[in-house]
Motif scaffolding. Structure first.
Motif, short mmCIF file in Angstrom:
data_model
loop_
_atom_site.label_atom_id
_atom_site.label_comp_id
_atom_site.label_asym_id
_atom_site.label_seq_id
_atom_site.Cartn_x
_atom_site.Cartn_y
_atom_site.Cartn_z
N LEU A 149 0.86 -1.17 0.00
CA LEU A 149 0.00 0.00 0.00
C LEU A 149 0.90 1.23 0.00
O LEU A 149 2.12 1.12 0.01
N ALA A 150 0.29 2.43 0.00
CA ALA A 150 1.12 3.63 -0.02
C ALA A 150 0.34 4.84 0.47
O ALA A 150 -0.87 4.95 0.25
N ALA A 151 1.04 5.73 1.12
CA ALA A 151 0.60 7.09 1.41
C ALA A 151 1.78 7.97 1.00
O ALA A 151 2.18 7.94 -0.15
N ARG A 152 2.36 8.75 1.94
CA ARG A 152 3.63 9.40 1.60
C ARG A 152 4.69 8.35 1.32
O ARG A 152 5.51 8.48 0.40
N ASP A 153 4.68 7.28 2.12
CA ASP A 153 5.65 6.20 2.03
C ASP A 153 4.97 4.93 1.51
O ASP A 153 3.76 4.77 1.63
N ARG A 179 8.75 6.97 -3.77
CA ARG A 179 8.08 7.46 -2.55
C ARG A 179 9.16 7.99 -1.61
O ARG A 179 10.33 7.71 -1.77
N PHE A 180 8.73 8.72 -0.59
CA PHE A 180 9.68 9.29 0.36
C PHE A 180 10.50 8.21 1.04
O PHE A 180 11.72 8.33 1.21
N ALA A 181 9.83 7.11 1.44
CA ALA A 181 10.50 6.07 2.22
C ALA A 181 9.70 4.78 2.10
O ALA A 181 8.66 4.73 1.42
N VAL A 182 10.18 3.74 2.79
CA VAL A 182 9.50 2.45 2.80
C VAL A 182 9.29 2.02 4.25
O VAL A 182 10.25 1.95 5.04
N ILE A 183 8.03 1.76 4.60
CA ILE A 183 7.68 1.17 5.89
C ILE A 183 7.41 -0.31 5.65
O ILE A 183 6.70 -0.67 4.71
N SER A 214 6.38 9.45 12.45
CA SER A 214 5.55 9.79 11.29
C SER A 214 5.07 8.55 10.54
O SER A 214 3.99 8.56 9.95
N ALA A 215 5.84 7.47 10.58
CA ALA A 215 5.39 6.23 9.92
C ALA A 215 4.11 5.71 10.56
O ALA A 215 3.28 5.08 9.89
N HIS A 216 3.92 6.00 11.84
CA HIS A 216 2.74 5.50 12.53
C HIS A 216 1.48 6.29 12.17
O HIS A 216 0.37 5.85 12.48
N CYS A 217 1.64 7.41 11.48
CA CYS A 217 0.47 8.09 10.90
C CYS A 217 -0.17 7.22 9.83
O CYS A 217 -1.37 7.35 9.54
N THR A 218 0.61 6.33 9.25
CA THR A 218 0.12 5.37 8.26
C THR A 218 -0.15 4.01 8.89
O THR A 218 -1.16 3.36 8.59
#
Length: 269
Positions: A149-153, A179-183, A214-218
């Motif tokens: 999936l994706a949002a910013r990351d 993307r900015f990063a990968v979670i 910030s990753a936990h916002c996703t």
């Protein structure tokens, strides 16, 4: 010029764990290039710069965050570290701090039970992306994920926490992702842990971030929906590791954790 600097370990109650952030309190903003140079010199995942409220700021501190490479739009652990600094050193006894940011709006940090701090951040719920970068899964180096999936990351979901822990990503392969990063995340495998995660952003100067607010916002909206709960316990399973208490509140997330001062000194520029 002589500037104070503090290094604070966030999302932990003991030094040498959690995520270290540098915090530089200022009287007024420095040029962005100078703040970026300080962050590069610190070589931590984030350096936060904070300016006290002015007459027209409604009591909100100005806050900006820089990795060694770029200014970022939102950072959790450095916000937690900055709030810890204000509440315990700059303005001891303060129970609530409001930050004004350029891209994330107003962010609030409050002191709760046993001194734990809680961030109030916007959600970034993930969606199925139209396309996935073709080299993403190969660069992560693990088994086939259960979902991407994706949002910013990117949010790459695995079936087992052991898969997340075992990843040894190819940094060069992740440099070119769109993307900015990968979670990466999976269900928790220890009592009281709902999910685990890791976070990679080599193109932004952070190969692996120890604990990423910030990753936990996703992560929080994803796991809240999947598990059918609004309160979750999370663990980021980097080498240093960190623990986060999480809650979904409408279109906001509450992320709670501890912080501890490691270093204080001065910058000379």
């Amino acid at each position: 010029m002589r500037l104070p600097i503090y290094q604070i370990d966030a999302f932990t109650s003991a030094v040498f764990s959690g995520n270290p952030a540098a915090v530089v309190p200022l009287e007024a903003w420095l040029p962005a290039a100078q703040m970026q140079a300080i962050a590069a010199e610190n070589n931590l995942s984030e350096t936060a710069f904070a300016v006290p409220p002015g007459d027209a700021d409604g009591g909100a501190w100005g806050l900006r965050w820089f990795t060694p490479e770029v200014e970022v739009d939102l950072c959790g652990h450095a916000t937690l570290a900055t709030a810890h600094l204000i509440m315990n050193i700059l303005q001891p006894g303060k129970e609530r701090v409001v930050f004004s940011t350029q891209k994330a709006g107003l962010l609030t940090v409050t002191r709760g039970e046993e001194g734990r701090l809680t961030l109030d951040f916007p959600t970034r719920a993930p969606q199925v992306p139209d396309t996935v970068h073709p080299g993403l899964v190969t660069a992560l180096g693990g088994p086939a994920p259960a979902a991407i999936l994706a949002a910013r990351d990117y949010l790459v979901v695995y079936d087992h926490a052991a898969d997340v822990r075992a990843l040894t990503p190819d940094a060069a392969g992740l440099m070119g992702i769109d993307r900015f990063a990968v979670i990466v995340t999976a269900p928790g495998d220890e009592p009281g842990v709902d999910f685990v995660s890791r976070f990679f952003a080599p193109a932004k100067g952070v190969l692996e971030d120890p604990v990423t607010g910030s990753a936990h916002c996703t992560l929080i909206p994803y796991w809240a929906e999947r598990l059918g709960v609004d309160r979750l316990s999370a663990r980021q399973v980097s080498r240093r590791g960190g623990a986060l208490a999480c809650r979904l509140v409408g279109d906001r997330v509450h992320i709670s954790g501890d912080a501890v001062l490691f270093l204080e000194g001065h910058i000379h520029i």
